[in-house]
Design an enzyme around this catalytic site. Structure first.
Site: not given
Ligand code: P1T
Length: 379
Positions: A46, A98, A170
């Site tokens: 971890r 998102y 992001d």
């Molecule tokens: O799905 P995850 O790995 O937890 O990531 C989240 C996330 C964060 N930021 C952005 C800009 C993202 O697009 C996403 C995840 N997005 C999708 C699953 C989607 O289809 O838009």
């Protein structure tokens, strides 16, 4: 070292045990000690794992950072950033983001006493109206998901520096191939590595990259203390993905441009959202802060509604109707009912996420086949 070399060599070394060119998948939870604390730098997976460490070093290199941290998902990485804050703190976030990030902020962290202001970030001057003594973090997603808005990272960095705030970006849609937020003044870069970093739709992962050692220490503490790490197998796959990031992105950009132009010239299309167009409101900023415009496109057809948009995405044959993005294969999504369903309708419609919006993640297939597929689906 230039970017295309960094993806293959940056932060990476051959495995010290046998010289393996790719780091082995160290599928172990723990490490033998000769005496308590007598170990070779790894004591529990971890906290550290050699395969994850190899990935984290590569991530730091491609984002021009110093420290990389890999997590079990993009949301786990965002969760770690917000855990830098405490009850009473405030965050200024883009209002077009998102759906899962919005859900994490509003449904989890608001209950812990953190306040989020969701605002349009087309102009950095607007931010000042929301800053007070409790403000700690500016949250930027650019290009935004799914409206492809562009936020000026340099301008946001100026505001955050002036008010002593953290700026987190992001960078999932752009990837460091197109945009390097740390070079533009951001403090933290975040990725859903599930997307272009992994690149093959075969893992779920998040990443953070920072330059500042003190900030890195705090984030490593949270990573270990909260424990949302990714496993060695996924770390290996993501590292393998990074090796081809530059050539995949080049093709995503080429195909994205061809499809955006095809859609824009189509008589049945009302609006195409892609930052490469001269008339996109963020085009000039995109031109300045990005090295290309990527393979993400959203569009609306004329006179469409929920049902007609669903029909188009159901009709696609090469594009797969699915959540996610950034893999080698083309995907299509209906944000209102899929990725952004967790944002209340009146909130998402304010930013343009209407029921008729369709989002494409343009893959690296032959672009003629992709255009023919859209042609038959749009009719
Ligand atoms: O799905 P995850 O790995 O937890 O990531 C989240 C996330 C964060 N930021 C952005 C800009 C993202 O697009 C996403 C995840 N997005 C999708 C699953 C989607 O289809 O838009």
């Amino acid at each position: 070292m230039k970017f295309n070399t960094k993806t293959i060599h940056g932060g990476q070394k051959h495995d010290p045990a046998y010289g393996a060119v790719m780091p082995p998948i160290y599928q172990t939870s723990t490490y033998a000690q000769t005496t308590p604390g007598g170990h070779k730098g790894f004591e529990y997976s971890r906290t550290h794992n050699p395969t994850r460490k190899a990935l984290e070093d590569a991530l730091a290199s491609i984002e021009n950072g110093k420290f990389g941290l890999a997590f079990g998902s993009g949301l786990a990485a965002i969760d770690a950033i917000i855990k830098l804050l405490k009850s009473g703190d405030e965050v200024i976030s883009t209002n077009d983001l998102y759906g899962g990030t919005y859900r994490l902020f509003t449904k989890i962290f608001e209950d812990f006493g953190i306040k989020f202001h969701f605002i349009g970030m087309d102009n950095a001057d607007k931010i000042a109206n929301y800053i007070n003594d409790n403000t700690k973090l500016i949250w930027v997603e650019t290009p935004t998901n799914p409206m492809m808005n562009i936020i000026n990272i340099k301008a946001m960095a100026e505001v955050s520096r002036k008010h002593n705030l953290l700026l987190a970006v992001d960078n999932t849609f752009a990837t460091p191939y197109l945009q390097r937020p740390l070079d533009l003044g951001a403090d933290i870069v975040m990725h859903s590595a599930t997307k272009y970093i992994g690149g093959h739709s075969d893992l779920v992962m998040g990443a953070l990259i920072v330059k500042n050692e003190e900030l890195a220490k705090k984030l490593y503490f949270i990573q270990n203390a909260s424990g949302a790490v990714c496993g060695p197998q996924d770390s290996f796959l993501a590292l393998r993905g990074i090796k081809t990031l530059h050539i995949r992105m080049q093709r995503h950009c080429e195909n994205g441009e061809a499809i955006a132009k095809y859609l824009k010239s189509h008589s049945k299309i009302e609006k195409v959202y892609w930052p490469g167009f001269d008339d996109h409101p963020g085009h000039n900023v995109a031109k300045e802060q990005m090295d290309g415009y990527g393979g993400m496109i959203s569009f609306v057809t004329k006179g469409s509604n929920y049902d007609s948009a669903i029909k188009i995405v159901e009709n696609l044959k090469i594009f797969t109707l699915a959540e996610s993005l950034g893999g080698v294969e083309s995907l299509a999504g209906h944000p209102a009912s899929m990725t952004h369903a967790s944002i209340p309708k009146e909130e998402r419609e304010k930013t343009g996420v209407v029921d008729s919006l369709i989002r494409l993640s343009v893959g690296i297939e032959d672009v003629d086949d992709l255009i023919a597929d859209l042609e038959q689906a749009i009719g």
